[in-house]
Design a protein around this motif. Structure first.
Motif, PDB file in Angstrom:
ATOM      1  N   GLY A 184      -4.634  -2.282  17.749  1.00  0.00           N
ATOM      2  CA  GLY A 184      -3.237  -2.565  18.049  1.00  0.00           C
ATOM      3  C   GLY A 184      -2.299  -2.630  16.879  1.00  0.00           C
ATOM      4  N   ALA A 185      -2.801  -2.369  15.673  1.00  0.00           N
ATOM      5  CA  ALA A 185      -1.941  -2.404  14.490  1.00  0.00           C
ATOM      6  C   ALA A 185      -1.219  -1.065  14.311  1.00  0.00           C
ATOM      7  CB  ALA A 185      -2.764  -2.702  13.241  1.00  0.00           C
ATOM      8  N   THR A 186      -0.050  -1.124  13.677  1.00  0.00           N
ATOM      9  CA  THR A 186       0.631   0.071  13.200  1.00  0.00           C
ATOM     10  C   THR A 186       0.180   0.296  11.761  1.00  0.00           C
ATOM     11  OG1 THR A 186       2.547  -0.334  14.604  1.00  0.00           O
ATOM     12  CG2 THR A 186       2.864   1.131  12.730  1.00  0.00           C
ATOM     13  N   VAL A 187      -0.108   1.545  11.421  1.00  0.00           N
ATOM     14  CA  VAL A 187      -0.740   1.829  10.133  1.00  0.00           C
ATOM     15  C   VAL A 187       0.072   2.854   9.341  1.00  0.00           C
ATOM     16  CG1 VAL A 187      -2.858   2.547   8.991  1.00  0.00           C
ATOM     17  CG2 VAL A 187      -2.986   1.402  11.205  1.00  0.00           C
ATOM     18  N   ALA A 188       0.276   2.550   8.061  1.00  0.00           N
ATOM     19  CA  ALA A 188       0.854   3.511   7.120  1.00  0.00           C
ATOM     20  C   ALA A 188      -0.256   3.962   6.186  1.00  0.00           C
ATOM     21  CB  ALA A 188       1.993   2.883   6.335  1.00  0.00           C
ATOM     22  N   ILE A 189      -0.573   5.241   6.237  1.00  0.00           N
ATOM     23  CA  ILE A 189      -1.691   5.779   5.458  1.00  0.00           C
ATOM     24  C   ILE A 189      -1.148   6.474   4.220  1.00  0.00           C
ATOM     25  CG2 ILE A 189      -3.611   7.398   5.460  1.00  0.00           C
ATOM     26  CD1 ILE A 189      -3.786   6.954   8.501  1.00  0.00           C
ATOM     27  N   GLY A 190      -1.439   5.908   3.079  1.00  0.00           N
ATOM     28  CA  GLY A 190      -1.022   6.503   1.822  1.00  0.00           C
ATOM     29  C   GLY A 190      -2.185   7.176   1.128  1.00  0.00           C
ATOM     30  N   ASP A 191      -1.946   8.331   0.548  1.00  0.00           N
ATOM     31  CA  ASP A 191      -3.013   9.022  -0.173  1.00  0.00           C
ATOM     32  C   ASP A 191      -2.399  10.126  -1.024  1.00  0.00           C
ATOM     33  OD1 ASP A 191      -6.291   8.970   0.512  1.00  0.00           O
ATOM     34  OD2 ASP A 191      -5.589  10.725  -0.610  1.00  0.00           O
ATOM     35  N   VAL A 192      -3.091  10.495  -2.080  1.00  0.00           N
ATOM     36  CA  VAL A 192      -2.650  11.627  -2.888  1.00  0.00           C
ATOM     37  C   VAL A 192      -2.828  12.929  -2.114  1.00  0.00           C
ATOM     38  CG1 VAL A 192      -4.888  11.996  -4.022  1.00  0.00           C
ATOM     39  CG2 VAL A 192      -2.765  12.592  -5.222  1.00  0.00           C
ATOM     40  N   ASN A 193      -3.769  12.934  -1.173  1.00  0.00           N
ATOM     41  CA  ASN A 193      -4.046  14.107  -0.338  1.00  0.00           C
ATOM     42  C   ASN A 193      -3.257  13.983   0.967  1.00  0.00           C
ATOM     43  OD1 ASN A 193      -5.087  16.179   1.240  1.00  0.00           O
ATOM     44  ND2 ASN A 193      -7.199  15.854   0.566  1.00  0.00           N
ATOM     45  N   LEU A 194      -2.030  14.466   0.964  1.00  0.00           N
ATOM     46  CA  LEU A 194      -1.143  14.287   2.105  1.00  0.00           C
ATOM     47  C   LEU A 194      -1.646  15.024   3.344  1.00  0.00           C
ATOM     48  CD1 LEU A 194       1.479  13.123   3.250  1.00  0.00           C
ATOM     49  CD2 LEU A 194       2.666  15.154   2.410  1.00  0.00           C
ATOM     50  N   GLU A 195      -2.192  16.201   3.171  1.00  0.00           N
ATOM     51  CA  GLU A 195      -2.631  16.982   4.337  1.00  0.00           C
ATOM     52  C   GLU A 195      -3.747  16.269   5.091  1.00  0.00           C
ATOM     53  OE1 GLU A 195      -1.059  19.575   5.632  1.00  0.00           O
ATOM     54  OE2 GLU A 195       0.364  19.096   4.023  1.00  0.00           O
TER      55      GLU A 195
END
Length: 256
Positions: A30-41
């Motif tokens: 049920g959480a909203t997630v922001a996924i950060g990474d150097v590999n955007l694709e």
């Protein structure tokens, strides 16, 4: 898992492996997630998978070794989610040209030291520094850092990596001590040998067999094993756990 519905969690290094598995698990709870990474694709692919299962997520490209990039990641995460309640730091410097030249203190070039510390330790300090104001504004928050058993073992090589993970544990205890009374929890997890994409790609079968012979379990780890522990620590079920460095390693490292 209790207490994750409508929580807003940033995953710093969530495109693949443990980070992606944890992002999936958080979104499913049920959480909203922001996924950060150097590999955007790859981060976008993880977001697409989450959304196909009814979750809410976004992908943001960033670099743990760059101050402006880290600050932008946390800012964009807060804008997308309406704030930040949790942070999972899982990114690490695993480039073969760096990792394979991280040897003994006599044999490791200072450029390797600088790169490993800049990503693995200073990167976590950057994300932590950027996210704490949002948590203070919200009145609470939870941070989970990825450490390693290498911080405790005294390995004969990987000196920079081991030192960086020892520093992560120190950072973890510092944050818990300074901001615990203001509702911010900070813990770390130390995975054992986890058969994620990197381990499978490296193909060190003999090493895998050796570690399996040493652990007090019937198998090596999977990303889901670490994701389960991290999700607990970020949830309200883990509300009374603070300043701890947990080994999640099948019983490889026994310590008080």
């Amino acid at each position: 898992m209790n207490g994750l519905v409508d929580k807003r969690i940033a995953v710093a290094g969530g495109a693949t492996g443990i980070g992606a598995e944890t992002a999936h698990r958080l979104a499913a709870a049920g959480a909203t997630v922001a996924i950060g990474d150097v590999n955007l694709e790859r981060a976008k692919e993880t977001v697409k998978d989450i959304e196909s299962n009814g979750g809410r997520a976004t992908a943001i490209q960033f670099d743990l070794s760059d101050d402006d990039s880290v600050n932008s990641f946390i800012k964009q995460s807060a804008e997308f989610m309406g704030g930040v309640d949790g942070l999972f730091n899982v990114g690490a410097e695993m480039t073969p040209s760096v990792f394979e030249n991280d040897l003994t203190v006599l044999d490791t070039d200072m450029d390797v030291w600088k790169r490993v510390l800049d990503v693995n330790l200073f990167g976590y300090a950057r994300t932590t520094k950027a996210v704490i104001p949002y948590m203070l504004e919200a009145g609470s928050g939870a941070i989970v850092n990825t450490s390693s058993g290498a911080a405790f073992f005294g390995l004969p090589n990987r000196v920079a990596y081991s030192a960086s993970k020892g520093g992560v544990n120190t950072l973890t205890r510092h944050v818990a001590t300074v901001w615990g009374k203001q509702g911010i929890r900070c813990n770390s997890v130390s995975p054992g040998m986890v058969m994620g994409e990197t381990q499978k790609r490296m193909g060190h079968t003999a090493v895998h067999k050796e570690v399996l012979s040493l652990i007090r379990h019937t198998r090596l780890g999977e990303p889901a094993d670490i994701a389960a522990a991290v999700t607990f620590l970020l949830s309200s079920d883990g509300e009374w756990v603070n300043g701890q460095c947990w080994n999640v390693d099948g019983g490889l490292n026994l310590r008080d």
